[in-house]
Design an enzyme around this catalytic site. Sequence first.
Site, PDB file in Angstrom:
ATOM      1  N   GLU A 258      -5.638   0.967   8.574  1.00 17.31           N
ATOM      2  CA  GLU A 258      -6.130  -0.395   8.831  1.00 17.31           C
ATOM      3  C   GLU A 258      -5.020  -1.344   9.268  1.00 17.31           C
ATOM      4  OE1 GLU A 258      -4.850  -0.124   4.627  1.00 17.31           O
ATOM      5  OE2 GLU A 258      -6.093   1.119   5.939  1.00 17.31           O
TER       6      GLU A 258
ATOM      7  N   CYS B 196      -3.307   5.804   1.190  1.00 16.43           N
ATOM      8  CA  CYS B 196      -2.108   5.427   0.440  1.00 16.43           C
ATOM      9  C   CYS B 196      -2.164   6.027  -0.971  1.00 16.43           C
ATOM     10  CB  CYS B 196      -1.925   3.917   0.426  1.00 16.43           C
ATOM     11  SG  CYS B 196      -0.262   3.402  -0.097  1.00 16.43           S
TER      12      CYS B 196
ATOM     13  N   HIS C 103      -1.271   3.467   6.272  1.00 15.78           N
ATOM     14  CA  HIS C 103      -2.437   2.586   6.265  1.00 15.78           C
ATOM     15  C   HIS C 103      -3.051   2.527   7.661  1.00 15.78           C
ATOM     16  CE1 HIS C 103      -1.887   0.706   2.242  1.00 15.78           C
ATOM     17  NE2 HIS C 103      -0.615   0.961   2.461  1.00 15.78           N
TER      18      HIS C 103
END
Length: 220
Positions: free
Chosen positions: A202, A86, A200
């Site tokens: 994750e 990011c 992202h």
Amino acid sequence: MTSKTVAVVDYGSGNLRSVSQAVAHVAAGSGLNVEVTSDPKVVFDADRIVLPGQGHMGDCTRGLAESGLLEAVLHAAANKPLFGVCVGMQMLLDRSEEGPTDGLGLIPGEVVRFQLDGRLQADGSRFKVPQMGWNAVFHDLGRGAAHPLWAGIADGAYFYFVHSYYAKPTHLCHSVGEADFGGRFAAAIARDNIFATQFHPEKSADQGLALYRNFLHWNP
């Protein structure tokens, strides 16, 4: 260090818990130790580095400098695999319109804001900035083989984005994954031992975990 370490850099900005949990999940059983750290020595000594970031880029770059971690991150970027996430990706470029703010100058290019006022999407709805949600990312770009971190991940797989600004690398070869939001933009950039994503991983389910897993085994 007695075991190999993946350092998740804590300079006061970034989704550290989610990032570290995702990386630790895919590292399980590999012998790699995943450590969230604000200690420059740990970053210097680590085998791999994850550089997260979220919020205003100026705050992130200032936090990195004031934390005492900047030199360690620059050393990592020159010597070992580094994964930016990011705003951690945006900081790798030369500058950003947000602020404006100078970046680290590790990949030539700039970060610019989406200019989509009055533009309509295919379904007739207005584009909303920031882009928030899932978007397809394409890595089969017709410029040779896809980056090795895409191994086992389908071209056009969906990843989760939250951003108002996007990277414009100077050289097309540094754009290794692209998405569309009012036009094509670089969703992943890479150079040598550096790989970074605007989205992202994750927060991107199995395909995001696969990307982190590939990073742990990448030997650029």
